[in-house]
Design a protein around this motif. Structure first.
Motif, mmCIF file in Angstrom:
data_model
loop_
_atom_site.group_PDB
_atom_site.id
_atom_site.type_symbol
_atom_site.label_atom_id
_atom_site.label_comp_id
_atom_site.label_asym_id
_atom_site.label_seq_id
_atom_site.Cartn_x
_atom_site.Cartn_y
_atom_site.Cartn_z
ATOM 1 N N GLN A 118 0.827 -1.197 0.000
ATOM 2 C CA GLN A 118 0.000 0.000 0.000
ATOM 3 C C GLN A 118 0.867 1.255 0.000
ATOM 4 N N LEU A 119 0.287 2.321 -0.520
ATOM 5 C CA LEU A 119 0.963 3.617 -0.546
ATOM 6 C C LEU A 119 0.057 4.653 0.099
ATOM 7 N N PHE A 120 0.544 5.283 1.147
ATOM 8 C CA PHE A 120 -0.181 6.376 1.796
ATOM 9 C C PHE A 120 0.393 7.680 1.250
ATOM 10 N N LEU A 121 -0.438 8.408 0.543
ATOM 11 C CA LEU A 121 -0.009 9.641 -0.122
ATOM 12 C C LEU A 121 -0.537 10.846 0.644
ATOM 13 N N GLY A 122 0.354 11.589 1.274
ATOM 14 C CA GLY A 122 -0.055 12.747 2.055
ATOM 15 C C GLY A 122 1.093 13.708 2.257
ATOM 16 N N GLU A 123 0.773 14.956 2.540
ATOM 17 C CA GLU A 123 1.789 15.989 2.749
ATOM 18 C C GLU A 123 2.751 15.587 3.862
ATOM 19 N N ILE A 133 6.709 0.866 -9.411
ATOM 20 C CA ILE A 133 6.253 0.736 -8.024
ATOM 21 C C ILE A 133 4.804 1.201 -7.906
ATOM 22 N N ILE A 134 4.498 2.332 -8.523
ATOM 23 C CA ILE A 134 3.135 2.866 -8.466
ATOM 24 C C ILE A 134 2.125 1.837 -8.966
ATOM 25 N N SER A 135 2.498 1.102 -9.995
ATOM 26 C CA SER A 135 1.580 0.120 -10.580
ATOM 27 C C SER A 135 1.351 -1.081 -9.673
ATOM 28 N N ARG A 136 2.151 -1.219 -8.628
ATOM 29 C CA ARG A 136 2.051 -2.389 -7.758
ATOM 30 C C ARG A 136 1.413 -2.090 -6.410
ATOM 31 N N VAL A 137 1.027 -0.841 -6.173
ATOM 32 C CA VAL A 137 0.530 -0.476 -4.842
ATOM 33 C C VAL A 137 -0.940 -0.054 -4.888
ATOM 34 N N GLN A 138 -1.578 -0.203 -3.746
ATOM 35 C CA GLN A 138 -2.923 0.353 -3.555
ATOM 36 C C GLN A 138 -2.747 1.701 -2.862
ATOM 37 N N ILE A 139 -3.257 2.751 -3.500
ATOM 38 C CA ILE A 139 -3.016 4.114 -3.008
ATOM 39 C C ILE A 139 -4.145 4.584 -2.102
ATOM 40 N N THR A 140 -3.761 5.119 -0.949
ATOM 41 C CA THR A 140 -4.705 5.767 -0.036
ATOM 42 C C THR A 140 -4.270 7.219 0.122
ATOM 43 N N LYS A 141 -5.141 8.138 -0.254
ATOM 44 C CA LYS A 141 -4.807 9.561 -0.169
ATOM 45 C C LYS A 141 -5.207 10.109 1.200
ATOM 46 N N ILE A 142 -4.232 10.734 1.857
ATOM 47 C CA ILE A 142 -4.433 11.313 3.186
ATOM 48 C C ILE A 142 -4.667 12.812 3.030
ATOM 49 N N GLY A 143 -5.833 13.274 3.425
ATOM 50 C CA GLY A 143 -6.185 14.673 3.216
ATOM 51 C C GLY A 143 -5.664 15.593 4.312
ATOM 52 N N ILE A 144 -5.693 16.884 4.007
ATOM 53 C CA ILE A 144 -5.365 17.884 5.021
ATOM 54 C C ILE A 144 -6.594 18.086 5.916
#
Length: 379
Positions: free
Chosen positions: A29-34, A195-206
């Motif tokens: 998984q990928l947690f995408l956040g500031e 790598i991006i193609s292999r992960v499940q992305i979760t976007k972390i908001g402000i």
């Protein structure tokens, strides 16, 4: 770390909890956040919830697994983060784990810049090396100490260079049994597309202003400081905490930026030379923070020119300055100004010579600040 301790992002929390309840936990998984957002605490709380022995709508916080997670000493959790040279020939995260725990147990919303400051290595760039990847492969090939899941949390995964990322690709695609990789990054574009193609992305908001306010209410700070922290943090938890503590560095950046703009407009070459000498003595992380501040002030000047002043997120001193400075930021030079500042920020991160970079940047500002607006009107 429990979900209930983390402000905001209720939808993300529910999504993570439901994935565990339904038995649909992705192995990569990928947690995408500031940087400084809730991404790290959420990944921490998520791993703790999965391992909790008595979980319901949150981890219990009392079982043996939770108690180890709370102290960041669970044997089946491998913390990976950028390190710098200084401890051995091939430094890896394990060499700095004590310092990492110390910082994040104190403030789980710490930023990359705060991490290097904590290490006392502001002049060095952090990295995640091939040696780290090799070490991880060995660790994850072993059985879990406590028979449950093994976790690999990679904070600032964008710090993996290409050889490191390529070495971990197979692990990310097909991890060993009951192994979960959680990558955290504020910059998805700096990760390899493979790598991006292999992960499940979760976007972390402000966070909203109300969520920031509620979070800071228990910090025993004055109403004026609280209001300023809410207004200026722009939903970033780490920034809100920094502002609530009356950050000295921000005041220094304000003074430094104002001096820089005056010298550049006056084309005071001797003054610029002295200014460059001073900023070149700072660590690279502080130089990057200053350039981020310069970008912020440039954009806020644009807001003052082309939108409502009520939308500005500035201190009183900064508002007074932008009232005089904003006429020099207009539709004919704004884009170029932002471009050269962003490039300088990128180049500092790539170990550019600070004295040459800031001298070149200052000379560009001398020219750009003299470009006049053809029709500066409020809309």
């Amino acid at each position: 770390m429990r979900f209930s301790e983390i402000p905001g992002n209720q939808e993300v929390k529910q999504k993570l909890i439901q994935s565990v309840k339904c038995g649909r936990v992705s192995h990569t998984q990928l947690f995408l956040g500031e940087d400084g957002s809730a991404s790290f605490p959420l990944a921490w709380a998520y791993a703790q919830y999965i391992s909790c022995q008595d979980k319901e709508e949150d981890s219990c916080g009392k079982c043996s697994s939770c108690l180890k997670f709370e102290k960041m000493v669970h044997p089946d959790v491998h913390w990976v983060f950028p390190v710098t040279t200084g401890k051995g020939t091939h430094p890896i995260s394990d060499h700095y784990i004590s310092e990492f725990r110390e910082l994040f147990l104190k403030n789980p919303y710490s930023t990359e810049s705060q991490w290097y400051t904590h290490l006392g290595t502001e002049n060095k760039q952090g990295f995640i090396s091939v040696t780290e990847a090799t070490d991880l492969i060995k660790k994850t090939s072993l059985k879990a100490y406590e028979g449950g899941y093994k976790f690999v949390l990679i904070w600032h995964a964008e710090k993996m260079n290409t050889p490191t990322a390529n070495k971990l690709l197979k692990q990310l695609e097909e991890p060993p049994e009951k192994t979960i990789f959680i990558l955290l990054t504020p910059q998805q574009e700096r990760l390899l597309t493979t790598i991006i193609s292999r992960v499940q992305i979760t976007k972390i908001g402000i966070l909203s202003d109300l969520e920031i306010r509620n979070f800071l209410t228990d910090k025993c700070i004055g109403a004026e400081v609280l209001n300023q922290a809410v207004q200026l943090s722009e939903g970033n938890i780490s920034e809100a905490l920094r502002l609530s503590e009356g950050d000295k560095a921000n005041k220094e950046n304000t003074k430094r930026f104002q001096q820089w703009m005056r010298l550049s407009y006056q084309a005071n070459i001797l003054g610029i030379t002295d200014w460059v000498d001073e900023i070149s003595k700072l660590g690279r992380e502080r130089q990057k923070v200053f350039l981020q501040y310069a970008l912020h002030m440039t954009r806020e000047s644009l807001v003052r020119n082309f939108a409502s002043i009520d939308l500005q997120r500035l201190t009183g001193e900064e508002q007074d300055f932008t009232q005089k400075f904003s006429p020099f930021i207009n539709e004919n030079n704004a884009i170029k100004l932002i471009e050269v500042l962003e490039k300088a920020h990128y180049d500092i991160g790539r170990n550019a010579n600070a004295k040459i970079l800031f001298t070149d940047l200052s000379l560009k500002l001398v020219l750009l600040l003299r470009i006049k607006s053809l029709s500066l009107q409020s809309t």
